[in-house]
Design an enzyme around this catalytic site. Structure first.
Site, PDB file in Angstrom:
ATOM      1  N   CYS A 116      29.544   2.371 -29.453  1.00 25.65           N
ATOM      2  CA  CYS A 116      29.975   2.284 -28.051  1.00 25.65           C
ATOM      3  C   CYS A 116      30.905   3.423 -27.647  1.00 25.65           C
ATOM      4  O   CYS A 116      30.997   3.764 -26.471  1.00 25.65           O
ATOM      5  CB  CYS A 116      30.656   0.949 -27.793  1.00 25.65           C
ATOM      6  SG  CYS A 116      29.524  -0.416 -28.017  1.00 25.65           S
ATOM      7  N   HIS A 264      33.554   1.983 -20.688  1.00 29.76           N
ATOM      8  CA  HIS A 264      32.318   1.597 -21.362  1.00 29.76           C
ATOM      9  C   HIS A 264      31.981   0.181 -20.921  1.00 29.76           C
ATOM     10  O   HIS A 264      32.853  -0.688 -20.878  1.00 29.76           O
ATOM     11  CB  HIS A 264      32.506   1.670 -22.878  1.00 29.76           C
ATOM     12  CG  HIS A 264      31.491   0.870 -23.630  1.00 29.76           C
ATOM     13  ND1 HIS A 264      30.136   1.078 -23.465  1.00 29.76           N
ATOM     14  CD2 HIS A 264      31.619  -0.157 -24.510  1.00 29.76           C
ATOM     15  CE1 HIS A 264      29.486   0.222 -24.237  1.00 29.76           C
ATOM     16  NE2 HIS A 264      30.358  -0.539 -24.865  1.00 29.76           N
ATOM     17  N   ASN A 294      24.948  -4.016 -21.729  1.00 24.87           N
ATOM     18  CA  ASN A 294      25.699  -3.031 -22.520  1.00 24.87           C
ATOM     19  C   ASN A 294      24.697  -2.063 -23.153  1.00 24.87           C
ATOM     20  O   ASN A 294      23.910  -2.450 -24.009  1.00 24.87           O
ATOM     21  CB  ASN A 294      26.506  -3.785 -23.590  1.00 24.87           C
ATOM     22  CG  ASN A 294      27.289  -2.862 -24.503  1.00 24.87           C
ATOM     23  OD1 ASN A 294      27.050  -1.659 -24.559  1.00 24.87           O
ATOM     24  ND2 ASN A 294      28.222  -3.445 -25.253  1.00 24.87           N
TER      25      ASN A 294
HETATM   26  O1  UT7 Z   1      30.320  -2.840 -26.761  1.00 27.41           O
HETATM   27  C1  UT7 Z   1      31.024  -2.987 -27.959  1.00 27.41           C
HETATM   28  C2  UT7 Z   1      32.160  -3.865 -27.776  1.00 27.41           C
HETATM   29  N1  UT7 Z   1      31.704  -5.208 -27.538  1.00 27.41           N
HETATM   30  C3  UT7 Z   1      32.481  -6.045 -26.923  1.00 27.41           C
HETATM   31  O2  UT7 Z   1      33.548  -5.657 -26.503  1.00 27.41           O
HETATM   32  C4  UT7 Z   1      32.040  -7.475 -26.816  1.00 27.41           C
HETATM   33  C5  UT7 Z   1      33.232  -8.366 -26.890  1.00 27.41           C
HETATM   34  N2  UT7 Z   1      32.915  -9.769 -26.907  1.00 27.41           N
HETATM   35  C6  UT7 Z   1      32.382 -10.426 -25.864  1.00 27.41           C
HETATM   36  O3  UT7 Z   1      32.048  -9.828 -24.878  1.00 27.41           O
HETATM   37  C7  UT7 Z   1      32.276 -11.938 -25.941  1.00 27.41           C
HETATM   38  O4  UT7 Z   1      32.936 -12.401 -27.073  1.00 27.41           O
HETATM   39  C8  UT7 Z   1      30.810 -12.442 -25.936  1.00 27.41           C
HETATM   40  C9  UT7 Z   1      30.207 -12.226 -24.565  1.00 27.41           C
HETATM   41  C10 UT7 Z   1      30.005 -11.724 -27.010  1.00 27.41           C
HETATM   42  C11 UT7 Z   1      30.765 -13.938 -26.228  1.00 27.41           C
HETATM   43  O5  UT7 Z   1      31.547 -14.652 -25.308  1.00 27.41           O
HETATM   44  P1  UT7 Z   1      32.617 -15.711 -25.822  1.00 27.41           P
HETATM   45  O6  UT7 Z   1      33.235 -16.270 -24.623  1.00 27.41           O
HETATM   46  O7  UT7 Z   1      33.516 -15.034 -26.810  1.00 27.41           O
HETATM   47  O8  UT7 Z   1      31.714 -16.807 -26.519  1.00 27.41           O
HETATM   48  P2  UT7 Z   1      31.713 -17.318 -28.039  1.00 27.41           P
HETATM   49  O9  UT7 Z   1      31.095 -16.302 -28.915  1.00 27.41           O
HETATM   50  O10 UT7 Z   1      33.057 -17.835 -28.390  1.00 27.41           O
HETATM   51  O11 UT7 Z   1      30.731 -18.524 -27.943  1.00 27.41           O
HETATM   52  C12 UT7 Z   1      31.061 -19.708 -27.153  1.00 27.41           C
HETATM   53  C13 UT7 Z   1      29.894 -20.682 -27.221  1.00 27.41           C
HETATM   54  C14 UT7 Z   1      29.426 -20.961 -28.643  1.00 27.41           C
HETATM   55  O12 UT7 Z   1      29.045 -22.331 -28.698  1.00 27.41           O
HETATM   56  P3  UT7 Z   1      30.065 -23.421 -29.306  1.00 27.41           P
HETATM   57  O13 UT7 Z   1      30.319 -23.001 -30.707  1.00 27.41           O
HETATM   58  O14 UT7 Z   1      31.272 -23.359 -28.419  1.00 27.41           O
HETATM   59  O15 UT7 Z   1      29.274 -24.679 -29.162  1.00 27.41           O
HETATM   60  C15 UT7 Z   1      28.165 -20.107 -28.778  1.00 27.41           C
HETATM   61  O16 UT7 Z   1      27.259 -20.647 -29.685  1.00 27.41           O
HETATM   62  O17 UT7 Z   1      28.768 -20.133 -26.532  1.00 27.41           O
HETATM   63  C16 UT7 Z   1      27.607 -20.155 -27.403  1.00 27.41           C
HETATM   64  N3  UT7 Z   1      26.776 -19.001 -27.072  1.00 27.41           N
HETATM   65  C17 UT7 Z   1      25.850 -19.012 -26.106  1.00 27.41           C
HETATM   66  N4  UT7 Z   1      25.444 -19.975 -25.264  1.00 27.41           N
HETATM   67  C18 UT7 Z   1      24.478 -19.658 -24.394  1.00 27.41           C
HETATM   68  C19 UT7 Z   1      26.798 -17.756 -27.632  1.00 27.41           C
HETATM   69  N5  UT7 Z   1      25.893 -16.993 -27.026  1.00 27.41           N
HETATM   70  C20 UT7 Z   1      25.283 -17.728 -26.092  1.00 27.41           C
HETATM   71  C21 UT7 Z   1      24.272 -17.466 -25.159  1.00 27.41           C
HETATM   72  N6  UT7 Z   1      23.902 -18.466 -24.322  1.00 27.41           N
HETATM   73  N7  UT7 Z   1      23.683 -16.269 -25.036  1.00 27.41           N
END
Ligand code: UT7
Length: 338
Positions: A116, A264, A294
């Site tokens: 990235c 980014h 992204n």
């Molecule tokens: O470009 C390089 C740098 N990258 C970044 O900076 C990315 C940084 N991270 C993020 O943007 C976020 O952490 C994400 C968008 C990747 C994820 O969002 P989050 O709010 O941190 O969600 P999470 O990973 O904590 O997941 C929350 C819940 C989980 O379910 P439980 O365990 O709470 O039941 C996941 O299984 O959301 C679930 N989940 C989804 N649900 C529906 C994860 N992905 C999905 C999905 N659709 N696509």
């Protein structure tokens, strides 16, 4: 004699095929609501069968536009820097494919793989070559083809809904006035967190393709990108902020001097957090993650090209570019638009 470099041309290319959040919800357990709420993304582009798009070819199309917008001839290009994490071949990198396909002379082609932050690293490398007077025009490209390498099942949803395909390019040219153009660049890394956002195999250090095939393990996730989302998010917001402050301070500037910030495009929530921390208005931060997801090394040059085309950059404006991602690596560039 030292020079500065200025961004004299911009261009981008994205595949025609639009994939909406609802399209993804048809093939995995996710929803438009979840994706928009957590990331801001509404749709992204994916290459389609038969459209001929590869990382190198998309880079070529973006580069052609950048060359045209710079008003130079392709023979004027002295050097190529190509940033990607999704090369067509394991080696050689796509820089040489672009050299060939663009019909460039046998100029040097360097591949940068800083994920990235790849574009900021590539821009910084190009800037050094121009500063010293070695080169006059350097083509800097960021291009990614993610979609064919993602786990497009519910298992991979935490990663696969986020990334999109596309390419962006700039021409960096000599600027005689040292108060204009790229004022400074700032690069950092912290390998301690390499595995928090990574694609581990195939690689010489872990397992090569033959071994993966031999094992034929349907549960093997090591050849898909892995991201510890919340961990990456937390580091991203603080590093983005830090490296922007570092760049401003280096130039004796403050947040109130910023005319346009192009972060980014990792997550709209990250962009909004930074916007708020620096007290910037909606007009001062350019976001297009809503339409492209992204696109890793391509995200800043695509956004830059769109911002420029939308008339958002005027002579004398202070432009700040910043990125954070896998490595971890992060960086910023402070630019006086000219
Ligand atoms: O470009 C390089 C740098 N990258 C970044 O900076 C990315 C940084 N991270 C993020 O943007 C976020 O952490 C994400 C968008 C990747 C994820 O969002 P989050 O709010 O941190 O969600 P999470 O990973 O904590 O997941 C929350 C819940 C989980 O379910 P439980 O365990 O709470 O039941 C996941 O299984 O959301 C679930 N989940 C989804 N649900 C529906 C994860 N992905 C999905 C999905 N659709 N696509």
């Amino acid at each position: 004699m030292m020079y500065n470099s200025r961004i004299s041309g911009t261009g981008y290319y994205v595949p025609e095929h639009v994939v909406t959040n609802n399209d993804l919800a048809d093939i995995m357990d996710t929803s438009d609501e979840w994706i928009q709420e957590r990331t801001g993304i509404r749709e992204r582009r994916h290459v389609a069968k038969g459209d001929g798009n590869t990382t190198a070819s998309m880079g070529v199309k973006a580069a052609e536009k950048a060359i045209e917008s710079a008003g130079i001839d392709r023979d004027d290009i002295d050097f190529v820097v190509f940033a990607t994490l999704s090369p067509d071949y394991y080696f050689p990198g796509p820089g040489v494919q672009l050299q060939q396909d663009l019909g460039l002379k046998t100029v040097g082609a360097l591949d940068v793989r800083n994920q990235c932050s790849g574009f900021i690293y590539a821009l910084s490398v190009a800037d050094q070559f121009i500063k010293t007077g070695m080169y006059r025009h350097v083509l800097v490209v960021g291009s990614e083809l993610h979609s064919l390498g993602l786990d497009m099942t519910t298992r991979g949803r935490g990663v696969s809904v986020i990334f999109g395909d596309g390419a962006g390019a700039v021409i960096l040219s000599r600027e005689e006035d040292r108060s204009k153009g790229v004022l400074s660049t700032h690069l950092h890394s912290q390998g301690e967190h390499a595995k928090e956002l990574a694609l581990i195999a195939p690689g010489m250090g872990k397992r090569w393709v033959t071994q993966i095939l031999e094992e034929n393990d349907p549960d093997d996730l090591s050849y898909y990108p892995y991201m510890n989302g919340q961990f990456v998010f937390k580091h991203a917001v603080s590093r983005f902020r830090e490296v922007i402050v570092e760049g401003l301070e280096k130039n004796k500037l403050t947040a109130s001097d910023i005319d346009l910030l192009i972060p980014h495009q990792a997550n709209l929530r990250i962009s909004q957090f930074i916007q708020q921390k620096f007290g910037l208005s909606d007009e001062q931060v350019f976001n297009n993650i809503q339409r492209y997801g992204n696109t890793t090394a391509a995200s800043i040059p695509i956004a830059l090209a769109e911002a420029r085309e939308a008339g958002k950059l005027k002579e004398g404006d202070l432009l700040v570019l910043a990125a954070f991602g896998s490595g971890f690596t992060w960086g910023s560039a402070i630019v006086r638009w000219s």
